[in-house]
Scaffold this motif. Structure first.
Motif, PDB file in Angstrom:
ATOM      1  N   TYR A 167       0.518  -3.532  -7.708  1.00  0.00           N
ATOM      2  CA  TYR A 167      -0.117  -4.146  -6.547  1.00  0.00           C
ATOM      3  C   TYR A 167      -1.573  -4.522  -6.795  1.00  0.00           C
ATOM      4  O   TYR A 167      -2.100  -5.391  -6.124  1.00  0.00           O
ATOM      5  N   SER A 168      -2.210  -3.883  -7.742  1.00  0.00           N
ATOM      6  CA  SER A 168      -3.608  -4.211  -8.021  1.00  0.00           C
ATOM      7  C   SER A 168      -3.761  -5.674  -8.406  1.00  0.00           C
ATOM      8  O   SER A 168      -4.660  -6.364  -7.911  1.00  0.00           O
ATOM      9  N   ILE A 226       4.017   6.103  -6.799  1.00  0.00           N
ATOM     10  CA  ILE A 226       2.580   5.889  -6.605  1.00  0.00           C
ATOM     11  C   ILE A 226       1.988   5.167  -7.809  1.00  0.00           C
ATOM     12  O   ILE A 226       1.209   4.221  -7.663  1.00  0.00           O
ATOM     13  N   ALA A 227       2.389   5.586  -8.999  1.00  0.00           N
ATOM     14  CA  ALA A 227       1.899   4.921 -10.223  1.00  0.00           C
ATOM     15  C   ALA A 227       2.352   3.461 -10.264  1.00  0.00           C
ATOM     16  O   ALA A 227       1.583   2.576 -10.655  1.00  0.00           O
ATOM     17  N   ARG A 261      -3.644   0.430  -0.889  1.00  0.00           N
ATOM     18  CA  ARG A 261      -3.269  -0.804  -1.593  1.00  0.00           C
ATOM     19  C   ARG A 261      -2.178  -1.544  -0.828  1.00  0.00           C
ATOM     20  O   ARG A 261      -2.214  -2.765  -0.720  1.00  0.00           O
ATOM     21  N   HIS A 281       0.157   1.430  -7.886  1.00  0.00           N
ATOM     22  CA  HIS A 281      -1.158   1.190  -8.494  1.00  0.00           C
ATOM     23  C   HIS A 281      -1.073   0.096  -9.546  1.00  0.00           C
ATOM     24  O   HIS A 281      -1.906  -0.809  -9.587  1.00  0.00           O
ATOM     25  N   ARG A 282      -0.073   0.187 -10.384  1.00  0.00           N
ATOM     26  CA  ARG A 282       0.088  -0.753 -11.504  1.00  0.00           C
ATOM     27  C   ARG A 282       0.410  -2.173 -11.018  1.00  0.00           C
ATOM     28  O   ARG A 282      -0.222  -3.135 -11.432  1.00  0.00           O
ATOM     29  N   ILE A 308      -4.841   6.218  -2.098  1.00  0.00           N
ATOM     30  CA  ILE A 308      -5.192   4.917  -2.684  1.00  0.00           C
ATOM     31  C   ILE A 308      -3.977   4.002  -2.679  1.00  0.00           C
ATOM     32  O   ILE A 308      -4.085   2.814  -2.370  1.00  0.00           O
ATOM     33  N   ALA A 309      -2.808   4.541  -2.999  1.00  0.00           N
ATOM     34  CA  ALA A 309      -1.583   3.730  -2.978  1.00  0.00           C
ATOM     35  C   ALA A 309      -1.307   3.226  -1.560  1.00  0.00           C
ATOM     36  O   ALA A 309      -0.964   2.050  -1.373  1.00  0.00           O
ATOM     37  N   ALA A 326      -4.507   9.865  -5.219  1.00  0.00           N
ATOM     38  CA  ALA A 326      -3.660   8.772  -5.704  1.00  0.00           C
ATOM     39  C   ALA A 326      -2.741   8.268  -4.598  1.00  0.00           C
ATOM     40  O   ALA A 326      -2.530   7.056  -4.450  1.00  0.00           O
ATOM     41  N   TYR A 327      -2.209   9.195  -3.792  1.00  0.00           N
ATOM     42  CA  TYR A 327      -1.349   8.829  -2.670  1.00  0.00           C
ATOM     43  C   TYR A 327      -2.117   7.979  -1.657  1.00  0.00           C
ATOM     44  O   TYR A 327      -1.648   6.929  -1.214  1.00  0.00           O
TER      45      TYR A 327
END
Length: 170
Positions: free
Chosen positions: A100-101, A93-94, A47, A97-98, A43-44, A40-41
């Motif tokens: 910036y996608s 991180i969440a 992003r 993801h939420r 991927i963030a 997750a880190y």
């Protein structure tokens, strides 16, 4: 054996980071991180990097990249955010993801507008080339079906059915 540092409150993690400067957010030397948190880190981080790249690409396309503009300020903010992101900052991180996608999707739509679908002729020519590349030549019957599809005499469903029937005869 793993201790309970993973469950430490955010201020404790911040203190550990400030005091020890533990590289890449590892809670303690030698302790493994859960694979999901690391993924997750990463991927963030990706992003943020992709958003930065899209912002700069958007600026370059406009031909007006200048310091102090709102986009340049946003790019500097994102770069700072990337530098300060920590693998244990689960909430941050969440949020990345939420939030910036959708921004990435919006930039992509502007930067790479959808191409029109290929014409019937282009699609048939591509398929014909693929078949020829494999060493085969279409039968006269298959070429007639292609011609009828290209001119609009056949719908896609009719074209598929006629092509199947012709292939079964061969």
């Amino acid at each position: 054996m793993q201790n309970n540092d993973d469950q430490a409150d955010p201020s404790s993690r911040e203190l550990l980071r400030a005091l020890g400067g533990i590289n890449a957010g590892i809670p303690a030397a030698g302790e493994p991180l859960p694979q999901e948190e690391v993924a997750a880190y990463l991927i963030a981080c990706n992003r943020i990097i992709e958003l930065l790249a899209l912002i700069y690409a958007d600026e370059l396309r406009d031909g007006s990249l200048t310091d102090g503009r709102p986009i340049e300020i946003e790019a500097k903010r994102l770069a700072a955010e990337l530098r300060s992101l920590h693998v244990c900052d689960i909430a941050e991180i969440a949020r990345i993801h939420r939030n910036y996608s959708q921004r990435i999707r919006d930039y992509r739509k502007r930067a790479f507008p959808a191409l029109p679908p290929p014409s019937r002729k282009e699609a048939v020519d591509y398929a014909r080339g693929s078949v020829r590349f494999e060493g085969f030549v279409l039968s006269p019957e298959a070429e007639e079906i292609n011609r009828r599809y290209i001119t609009g005499e056949l719908t896609l469903d009719e074209f598929i059915e006629a092509s199947k029937a012709a292939a079964l005869k061969a």
